[in-house]
Structure formats: structure tokens, C-alpha cells
Design a protein around this motif. Structure first.
Motif, mmCIF file in Angstrom:
data_model
loop_
_atom_site.group_PDB
_atom_site.id
_atom_site.type_symbol
_atom_site.label_atom_id
_atom_site.label_comp_id
_atom_site.label_asym_id
_atom_site.label_seq_id
_atom_site.Cartn_x
_atom_site.Cartn_y
_atom_site.Cartn_z
ATOM 1 N N MET A 1 0.847 -1.199 0.000
ATOM 2 C CA MET A 1 0.000 0.000 0.000
ATOM 3 C C MET A 1 0.875 1.239 0.000
ATOM 4 S SD MET A 1 -2.361 1.393 3.134
ATOM 5 C CE MET A 1 -2.661 3.152 3.274
ATOM 6 N N ALA A 2 0.464 2.226 -0.748
ATOM 7 C CA ALA A 2 1.133 3.525 -0.725
ATOM 8 C C ALA A 2 0.159 4.568 -0.182
ATOM 9 C CB ALA A 2 1.576 3.915 -2.129
ATOM 10 N N ILE A 3 0.689 5.533 0.528
ATOM 11 C CA ILE A 3 -0.134 6.670 0.945
ATOM 12 C C ILE A 3 -0.286 7.568 -0.285
ATOM 13 C CG2 ILE A 3 -0.339 8.633 2.493
ATOM 14 C CD1 ILE A 3 1.734 7.215 4.305
ATOM 15 N N ARG A 4 -1.507 7.865 -0.649
ATOM 16 C CA ARG A 4 -1.723 8.724 -1.821
ATOM 17 C C ARG A 4 -2.271 10.095 -1.443
ATOM 18 N NH1 ARG A 4 -4.937 6.285 -6.589
ATOM 19 N NH2 ARG A 4 -4.100 8.170 -7.522
ATOM 20 N N TYR A 5 -2.974 10.158 -0.292
ATOM 21 C CA TYR A 5 -3.632 11.418 0.083
ATOM 22 C C TYR A 5 -3.379 11.710 1.559
ATOM 23 C CZ TYR A 5 -6.184 10.034 -4.110
ATOM 24 O OH TYR A 5 -6.513 9.611 -5.363
ATOM 25 N N GLY A 6 -3.195 12.960 1.862
ATOM 26 C CA GLY A 6 -3.086 13.354 3.258
ATOM 27 C C GLY A 6 -4.406 13.228 3.985
ATOM 28 N N ARG A 160 -2.335 17.538 13.220
ATOM 29 C CA ARG A 160 -2.850 16.189 13.470
ATOM 30 C C ARG A 160 -2.618 15.297 12.252
ATOM 31 N NH1 ARG A 160 -8.058 14.154 16.676
ATOM 32 N NH2 ARG A 160 -6.671 14.915 18.277
ATOM 33 N N ILE A 161 -2.906 15.797 11.073
ATOM 34 C CA ILE A 161 -2.704 15.008 9.864
ATOM 35 C C ILE A 161 -1.218 14.687 9.685
ATOM 36 C CG2 ILE A 161 -2.906 14.996 7.344
ATOM 37 C CD1 ILE A 161 -5.383 16.865 7.740
ATOM 38 N N TYR A 165 0.633 11.064 9.442
ATOM 39 C CA TYR A 165 1.377 10.772 8.211
ATOM 40 C C TYR A 165 2.729 10.137 8.533
ATOM 41 C CZ TYR A 165 4.184 11.832 4.026
ATOM 42 O OH TYR A 165 5.025 11.759 2.941
ATOM 43 N N HIS A 166 3.447 10.707 9.478
ATOM 44 C CA HIS A 166 4.776 10.178 9.796
ATOM 45 C C HIS A 166 4.701 8.818 10.493
ATOM 46 C CE1 HIS A 166 7.056 13.506 8.235
ATOM 47 N NE2 HIS A 166 6.192 14.338 8.792
ATOM 48 N N PHE A 167 3.707 8.616 11.344
ATOM 49 C CA PHE A 167 3.510 7.293 11.938
ATOM 50 C C PHE A 167 3.197 6.267 10.850
ATOM 51 C CE2 PHE A 167 2.979 9.229 16.167
ATOM 52 C CZ PHE A 167 3.576 8.259 16.957
ATOM 53 N N LEU A 168 2.285 6.628 9.944
ATOM 54 C CA LEU A 168 1.844 5.677 8.925
ATOM 55 C C LEU A 168 2.990 5.313 7.981
ATOM 56 C CD1 LEU A 168 -0.664 4.139 8.060
ATOM 57 C CD2 LEU A 168 -1.292 6.087 6.615
#
Length: 200
Positions: A1-6, A160-161, A165-168
Motif C-alpha cells: 500500500m502507498a499513501i496517496r492522500y493526506g 494532526r494530519i 502521516y509520519h507514523f503511517l
């Protein structure tokens, strides 16, 4: 999985200027202040920008939710009355439960933004945890990204976002497949059920 959106934007669509302008102003402000926090990801998933007429809506929405770091809920009484927005809310609750197994969540993934208060009371699903109150917004408010009355709340949302993001990025299992995530069935009306309990 890739992060695509904040962040995934969840909201009830409006036909008139008030709801449309608020959504657009908030989108513009968050894109502006989120951009420095991400690598190549898009700041927001907003259905009016990313979806086309031939899309499988359930599939695209489910995948976008799974590929998003957090979810912004623009709360109006209309939001809780719409089955589809309740499905998006329930889907992000499922994603939060899954991610809780990956890393110690610093906070909820759902960030409610109050646009219009319910005349009786806000539902517990909205008031549990952090939320920001923009109910004083009017068509005369002006640009949110430069308005000092709103900048502290925008900064709270952005921080918060960014923290999630950094944890994920650090803890997300590389084999996680968002193509298998599906939207849940339509949950019951919010006021008919107790809210799920999450630690603050």
C-alpha cells in the motif's frame, strides 16, 4: 500500500453558495498548509476533483479512504442524514481500528469540522475527541487561509494530519492492499445508536 492522500474530504454536497464556498475555502486553506508536510502525496482527496462520470464510486471511494492518512468531516445536520456520508464515516472507523494494530495512534483519524451546528445538539460521533468549530463562518468571512480567526484551528488540523502521516509511513505493512477494502453497509441513524468508544 502507498499513501496517496493526506486527507479524505467527507461532506454532504450542497446546491447553493454557502456550503460550496465553505468547502472550497477549507480545501484551499488545507492544501496550502499541508503541502510542506508531504513528499509526493496529494494533500486531499475531494470527490468533486478526483472522480469522473464513469467511475465505480463505491470502489474509488473505498480505495481513496484506505489510501488516506486521515479524514476531514464537514459536519452539518445534513451530513448525518445522508446514508453515503455515514458509510464513509463508518469506513474510516474500521480503518482506524486496523491501524491501531500497526502503531499507537496519537489521536483519532477522523477530524470533524463543524460548519453548521445541529439545533438540538451535536451527535456524539462528532464531539468525541478533537473537533474544530467553524460555525461562525459566513459568506462574508473571506479567505480562510489568511484569516487570523481561523488559522489556529487550521494549524491544529494540519498538525494532526502530519503526525499521523509520519507514523503511517513508518509502520504501515508494505503488503497491505487497499484494493480489497470495501465500504461497509449503511449504518443506522447516528442518534439511534451509542457512539463507539475510543480513548482520547
Amino acid at each position: 500500500m502507498a499513501i496517496r492522500y493526506g486527507c479524505f474530504f467527507s461532506y454532504a454536497h450542497g446546491r447553493h453558495a454557502f456550503m460550496s464556498k465553505f468547502k472550497n475555502d477549507l480545501v484551499d486553506a488545507l492544501k496550502c498548509y499541508l503541502e510542506p508536510h508531504f513528499d509526493s502525496e496529494k494533500e486531499l482527496f475531494v470527490d468533486s476533483e478526483q472522480l469522473g462520470g464513469g467511475d465505480d464510486l463505491d470502489r474509488r471511494i473505498a480505495t481513496a479512504l484506505c489510501e488516506s492518512v486521515c479524514m476531514i468531516v464537514i459536519y452539518t445536520p445534513k451530513y448525518e442524514a445522508h446514508p453515503y456520508t455515514r458509510r464513509e464515516f463508518a469506513a474510516m472507523q474500521l480503518i482506524e481500528s486496523e491501524r491501531r494494530l500497526w502503531y499507537p495512534l496519537p489521536s483519532h483519524l477522523i477530524i470533524p469540522v463543524i460548519m453548521t451546528r445541529h439545533p438540538l445538539s451535536l451527535p456524539p460521533q462528532i464531539t468525541e475527541g478533537m473537533y474544530v468549530d467553524f460555525s461562525r463562518y459566513t459568506l462574508a468571512t473571506g479567505d480562510l487561509k489568511t484569516n487570523p480567526d481561523y488559522l489556529p484551528d487550521i494549524e491544529r488540523i494540519v498538525q494532526r494530519i502530519a503526525s499521523h502521516y509520519h507514523f503511517l509511513k513508518r509502520y504501515m505493512p508494505p503488503e497491505h492492499d487497499c484494493s480489497r477494502f470495501v465500504l461497509p453497509d449503511i449504518p443506522p441513524e447516528w442518534r439511534a445508536i451509542p457512539p463507539p468508544h475510543f480513548p482520547r
